[in-house]
Design a protein around this motif. Structure first.
Motif, short mmCIF file in Angstrom:
data_model
loop_
_atom_site.label_atom_id
_atom_site.label_comp_id
_atom_site.label_asym_id
_atom_site.label_seq_id
_atom_site.Cartn_x
_atom_site.Cartn_y
_atom_site.Cartn_z
N ASP A 1 0.85 -1.20 0.00
CA ASP A 1 0.00 0.00 0.00
C ASP A 1 0.88 1.24 0.00
O ASP A 1 1.83 1.34 0.78
N GLY B 1 -7.18 -1.61 -6.32
CA GLY B 1 -7.97 -0.39 -6.52
C GLY B 1 -7.63 0.22 -7.85
O GLY B 1 -6.57 -0.03 -8.44
N GLU B 2 -8.53 1.06 -8.37
CA GLU B 2 -8.30 1.67 -9.67
C GLU B 2 -7.14 2.65 -9.68
O GLU B 2 -6.51 2.89 -10.69
N SER C 1 -2.83 0.19 -4.04
CA SER C 1 -2.76 -1.08 -3.30
C SER C 1 -2.60 -2.23 -4.30
O SER C 1 -3.24 -2.24 -5.36
#
Length: 781
Positions: free
Chosen positions: A187, A208-209, A213
């Motif tokens: 992350d 995630g977009e 992450s």
């Protein structure tokens, strides 16, 4: 003679360790790791299993627990002697017990004891640690899960208390009875560009977009033939930052864990190419123990360590500045110096050293580094030439703390730059000696080039001294900062700086900000880096920042059971117990008192086998009569017992396999087909080249053609040769510029004196002759 201790017996008893599963959580610059060792007793008798394993010395181990047949047992951190006594007492009373301890002689080796594991019983033992991740030159964060623990050389003065004295079984990778799996979650608020590894991975999965992450895992079927390395690239890795973490308010005042802790990350913007007024005394300490005859990595075509070391020494010798002093030491069970004392760097002394470098072999036996270090430190200082020590070793020593202590004692007179060569090099030794002297450390594994890292370090050592380093805090009224990190006195260009501090006093109720300023002076000019941050600590159930701060402090005080000064022993023990971080003076102990079965006689002892890396070794002298897989008689005069008995016979014909030949072996003068290596070899100490057949071969033209194109009215033959060589470097060696940058710097300085105002015309003629697309501006007329 070394006996074949540590190999599996022909009976091949069942191994109770079945698998190792690792979960890694990486947030920005920090990794939180949970490693679970799964045991099962398939025998009909209760067992005591002992597992010896490596760990990066920067790791702060803060938790140890066991899950036995569904029951969770949490370990307590105790004084090591007390923990050992309690472990033995628990076993003798029929209880089940678990012991985790750091080696008394080295911070990067741990042992785990599982005592009184009943027949048919299963146990999952989990240890957790946090670690600050180093930053590579290309901006990658480097996480390493150590898997390879090389046998450490045992000498007469080795600590008897070390767990390295355990004769652990060593077997081929393919015969290892347990598996390794690893999942890493990453992350970063800056965004993750990519993740690379030296091991096969599953495809990176972005969670995630915005790519803040990601998750990766080891591909199925991973072998223990190398450490697992992850290189993580963020979008903005050089941004300074402050992480502020909530403490434990219920603790007593003054307790390390009570108040909020801060982790400050700086990437100082130090100006480049500032000329230095001092030269230096450069001493190169090269490992010539038998293990240096091993390949750099587990790949069959990997270059031998000793050959990579030869090429590296040549580059370093060629890159030294005129006017400096130098010497070269080789060490093993004994040591030898090229010169009785450091000599001035001239054409004659350089050529004499190069002649001896060509003859270097891994022929000095074991790995005893302390004696040559002491000899170097006893030498008189050379006024105006500060000592810069470069240490190259595969780091397989047992007296780690003694070596670090010696370096620390002499830290005022030198800086030590250390290089760990190959898989399994001791992180405790390599990082410890660099930290103790204000130097830097590098690890060369897999496909890394030793030459690139060594030349980058030499460039650092030539930097002007950064002075008057200070850190100031600007905080809300009623709040103050207490430094937890050691005082920073040395800063290098391109290096990240991590600082830990504790904030004490009254935290502001409303949202407000603070500021940290890093100031330093370089050649009379003052520079400042600063970062502003919100003064609102965030909770972390693992207290990551507090524990990393404690680890930073422990590394300055804990020098092992034997070498820690009496004045620091109590502080180190208390710091370890307060923070819950294991040290040389503490151990984790867990006891399952519900299991109360009297032990009938001694427990069956099982040492968990470790993986063995296959190594080529020219110095082997072997007498054996054996069938494949069966040994009748075998001995060898070598300092490490690497070889698998099953594989030994077929290795005898491969000792001098051509796949391990280096560029340096195949050329008529001892140097290789690689033209860059040849060109570097023929450069003079003052930076110039001579116009001769050797240069013509590198350039790929005849000497007659070079002579015919020589603008003799503008420059002499050496000047013409030198400009041709530099243009060739820019046209053909761009990818390795970091290795010849210092060579070019010497050549440029020499040319400006010898070519002067005619240089632009000479450069134009040289570019035309070589037909290379090179910008004349590189010569900065």
């Amino acid at each position: 003679m070394v006996h074949f201790y540590g190999l599996l017996t022909l009976q091949r008893e069942p191994v109770p360790l079945k698998s190792i599963s690792v979960s890694v959580s990486i947030y920005e610059f920090v990794a939180d790791v949970s490693a679970t060792l799964n045991y099962e007793n398939e025998e009909k008798v209760p067992l005591e299993a002992v597992f010896l394993f490596p760990m990066d010395e920067d790791s702060a181990v803060y938790s140890f627990e066991a899950l036995v047949d569904g029951k969770k047992i949490v370990a307590e951190l105790q004084d090591k002697m007390k923990a050992r006594t309690n472990y033995e007492k628990a076993i003798s009373q029929g209880h089940q017990a678990f012991l985790l301890e750091e080696d008394s002689s080295s911070r990067d080796v741990f042992s785990c004891n599982v005592g009184n594991l009943q027949p048919g019983s299963k146990a999952a033992v989990t240890l957790k640690y946090v670690q600050e991740l180093p930053l590579e030159t290309d901006g990658a964060l480097r996480f390493v899960l150590p898997a390879v623990l090389n046998p450490r050389y045992q000498f007469s003065g080795s600590s008897k208390d070390s767990c390295l004295n355990v004769k652990t079984p060593i077997i081929p990778v393919e015969d290892l009875p347990y598996t390794l799996s690893m999942v890493a979650t990453i992350d970063s608020k800056h965004g993750i560009e990519k993740v690379q590894s030296n091991c096969p991975l599953s495809p990176t999965e972005y969670l995630g977009e915005d790519k803040t992450s990601a998750q990766v895992s080891l591909a199925a079927g991973h072998k223990f033939d190398r450490d697992v390395e992850l290189l993580i690239y963020y979008s903005e890795v050089h941004t300074p930052s402050v992480v502020l973490e909530t403490g434990m308010p219920k603790m007593k005042p003054g307790h390390l864990m009570r108040d909020p802790s801060a982790m400050v990350s700086f990437y100082p913007n130090i100006p480049e190419d500032q000329p230095s007024n001092t030269c230096g005394e450069f001493v190169f300490l090269m490992d010539r123990s038998g293990s240096m005859q091993s390949p750099m990595s587990s790949q069959d075509t990997s270059q031998l360590r000793i050959q990579a070391a030869k090429e590296t020494l040549i580059l370093l010798l060629k890159s030294l500045p005129m006017g400096c002093y130098f010497n070269i030491y080789g060490f093993g069970s004994s040591y030898e110096a090229y010169f009785p004392k450091s000599v001035k760097y001239t054409q004659q002394t350089m050529e004499e050293a190069l002649g001896r470098v060509k003859l270097i072999q891994a022929d000095l036996g074991g790995t005893e580094i302390l004696a040559p270090l002491q000899n170097i430190y006893r030498g008189p200082s050379i006024p105006g030439h500060p000592l810069q020590l470069f240490v190259f070793t595969d780091g397989e020593v047992t007296d780690t703390f003694s070596v670090i202590k010696e370096v620390r004692i002499n830290r005022q007179k030198h800086r030590c730059f250390s290089f760990g060569i190959g898989e399994g090099a001791s992180t405790s030794l390599i990082k410890g000696i660099a930290r103790a002297s204000g130097g830097t450390s590098e690890f060369i594994t897999g496909k890394d080039r030793m030459q690139s890292k060594a030349l980058r370090t030499l460039k650092r050592s030539l930097q002007p001294v950064v002075e008057d380093v200070s850190l100031s805090w600007h905080l809300p009224s009623g709040l103050s900062a207490k430094m937890l990190s050691p005082e920073q006195t040395v800063i290098f260009r391109g290096q990240r700086l991590i600082i830990y501090a504790q904030l004490t006093g009254r935290m502001p109720a409303a949202e407000t900000t603070g500021k940290v300023c890093l100031k330093y002076t370089l050649q009379g000019k003052t520079f400042e880096d600063k970062v502003t941050f919100p003064v609102q600590p965030k909770p972390d159930v693992n207290f990551t920042i507090h524990r990393l701060a404690a680890k930073s402090l422990l590394q300055t005080k804990d020098m092992g059971l034997r070498d820690t000064p009496a004045s620091d022993k109590k502080d180190a023990l208390n710091l370890s117990l307060e923070s819950g971080i294991i040290s040389s003076f503490t151990a984790f102990i867990a006891i399952n008192k519900e299991l109360n079965k009297p032990v009938q006689g001694p427990l069956a002892h099982r040492d968990i086998p470790r993986p063995m890396l296959l190594r080529a070794s020219a110095p082997l002298k072997i007498r054996c009569q054996s069938g494949l897989g069966k040994l009748k008689a075998c001995s060898y005069s070598y300092d490490k017992p690497w070889m698998s008995l099953e594989k030994l016979p077929c290795l005898l014909e491969k000792t001098h396999s051509s796949t391990h030949r280096t560029n340096l072996e195949t050329y008529h003068a001892g140097f290789g087909e690689n033209h860059l290596v040849q060109l570097i070899y023929h450069q003079n100490a003052n930076g110039s080249w001579d116009l001769n057949e050797d240069l013509a071969k590198v350039l790929g033209v005849s000497l007659e053609e070079i002579t015919a194109a020589h603008p003799a009215e503008l420059v002499d033959s050496s000047g013409w040769a030198t400009i041709l060589a530099v243009i060739w470097l820019h046209g053909n060696g761009k990818d390795l510029k970091c290795e010849w940058e210092l060579l070019e710097r010497k050549a440029m300085a020499w040319m400006r004196v010898h070519a002067g105002s005619t240089m632009p015309l000479v450069v134009k003629a040289a570019i035309t002759f070589l037909k290379l697309s090179v910008d004349p501006a590189i010569f900065a007329f």
